[in-house]
Each structure stands twice: as structure tokens, then as C-alpha cells.
Design a protein around this motif. Structure first.
Motif, mmCIF file in Angstrom:
data_model
loop_
_atom_site.group_PDB
_atom_site.id
_atom_site.type_symbol
_atom_site.label_atom_id
_atom_site.label_comp_id
_atom_site.label_asym_id
_atom_site.label_seq_id
_atom_site.Cartn_x
_atom_site.Cartn_y
_atom_site.Cartn_z
ATOM 1 N N PHE A 106 0.875 -1.167 0.000
ATOM 2 C CA PHE A 106 0.000 0.000 0.000
ATOM 3 C C PHE A 106 0.916 1.221 0.000
ATOM 4 O O PHE A 106 2.058 1.161 0.437
ATOM 5 C CB PHE A 106 -0.911 0.014 1.242
ATOM 6 N N ILE A 107 0.420 2.344 -0.478
ATOM 7 C CA ILE A 107 1.271 3.534 -0.615
ATOM 8 C C ILE A 107 1.870 3.963 0.725
ATOM 9 O O ILE A 107 3.034 4.338 0.796
ATOM 10 C CB ILE A 107 0.515 4.697 -1.314
ATOM 11 N N ASP A 108 1.088 3.887 1.814
ATOM 12 C CA ASP A 108 1.619 4.261 3.133
ATOM 13 C C ASP A 108 2.708 3.298 3.590
ATOM 14 O O ASP A 108 3.700 3.706 4.194
ATOM 15 C CB ASP A 108 0.495 4.314 4.174
ATOM 16 N N GLN A 109 2.539 2.006 3.281
ATOM 17 C CA GLN A 109 3.574 1.030 3.629
ATOM 18 C C GLN A 109 4.850 1.300 2.839
ATOM 19 O O GLN A 109 5.951 1.212 3.375
ATOM 20 C CB GLN A 109 3.095 -0.384 3.318
ATOM 21 N N LYS A 110 4.689 1.631 1.572
ATOM 22 C CA LYS A 110 5.847 1.912 0.719
ATOM 23 C C LYS A 110 6.596 3.145 1.212
ATOM 24 O O LYS A 110 7.821 3.147 1.288
ATOM 25 C CB LYS A 110 5.378 2.122 -0.731
ATOM 26 N N LYS A 111 5.857 4.196 1.567
ATOM 27 C CA LYS A 111 6.499 5.414 2.085
ATOM 28 C C LYS A 111 7.270 5.109 3.366
ATOM 29 O O LYS A 111 8.387 5.583 3.552
ATOM 30 C CB LYS A 111 5.454 6.492 2.348
ATOM 31 N N GLN A 112 6.661 4.310 4.268
ATOM 32 C CA GLN A 112 7.337 3.957 5.523
ATOM 33 C C GLN A 112 8.579 3.121 5.244
ATOM 34 O O GLN A 112 9.622 3.325 5.849
ATOM 35 C CB GLN A 112 6.374 3.191 6.435
ATOM 36 N N HIS A 113 8.473 2.195 4.302
ATOM 37 C CA HIS A 113 9.612 1.353 3.943
ATOM 38 C C HIS A 113 10.768 2.186 3.394
ATOM 39 O O HIS A 113 11.926 2.015 3.793
ATOM 40 C CB HIS A 113 9.168 0.312 2.911
#
Length: 71
Positions: free
Chosen positions: A7-14
Motif C-alpha cells: 500500500f502507498i503508506d507502507q511503501k512510504k514507511q519502507h
């Protein structure tokens, strides 16, 4: 085996945590003379056990590439 979808939020956090984990190898001890003329390679330790060597004059380009890697 299917690939994990981010998900976009997971990608940003990663990406944020990956960038925060990049560090530069230690500088020489103070007992060693420092010469600003020397352009010896430095080693960057990237996440996932990746080591990358480059000359100090290339660091700006390397960090710029890392910054824009997720776009």
C-alpha cells in the motif's frame, strides 16, 4: 508464490526507514594524517547487506540517486 503488494503508506514507511538506515563507513582515526587531496573510495552500507563504494566526489550524485530511487 505471489509477490507482496505494498500500500502507498507502507511503501512510504519502507522507503523512509531504508533511507534512515544508510550510513557511511567510519573515518580514519585521528592518529592518521588527513590529506584533503586524497580521493580514496568510501564505502556506503545500504540495507539488505549491500555495500557500495564510491569516491567522495561522487557522494552528491549517489545520495541524489538514492533520494529519487522511489519515484
Amino acid at each position: 508464490m505471489s509477490k507482496q503488494r505494498w500500500f502507498i503508506d507502507q511503501k512510504k514507511q519502507h522507503v523512509t526507514s531504508w533511507r534512515a538506515s544508510v550510513h557511511i563507513a567510519e573515518t580514519p582515526s585521528p592518529a592518521e594524517p588527513f590529506s584533503p587531496v586524497v580521493n580514496e573510495p568510501v564505502t556506503l552500507f545500504l540495507p539488505g547487506g549491500i555495500r557500495m563504494c564510491c569516491h567522495p566526489s561522487q557522494l552528491t550524485v549517489v545520495f541524489r540517486a538514492l533520494k529519487h530511487a522511489d519515484t
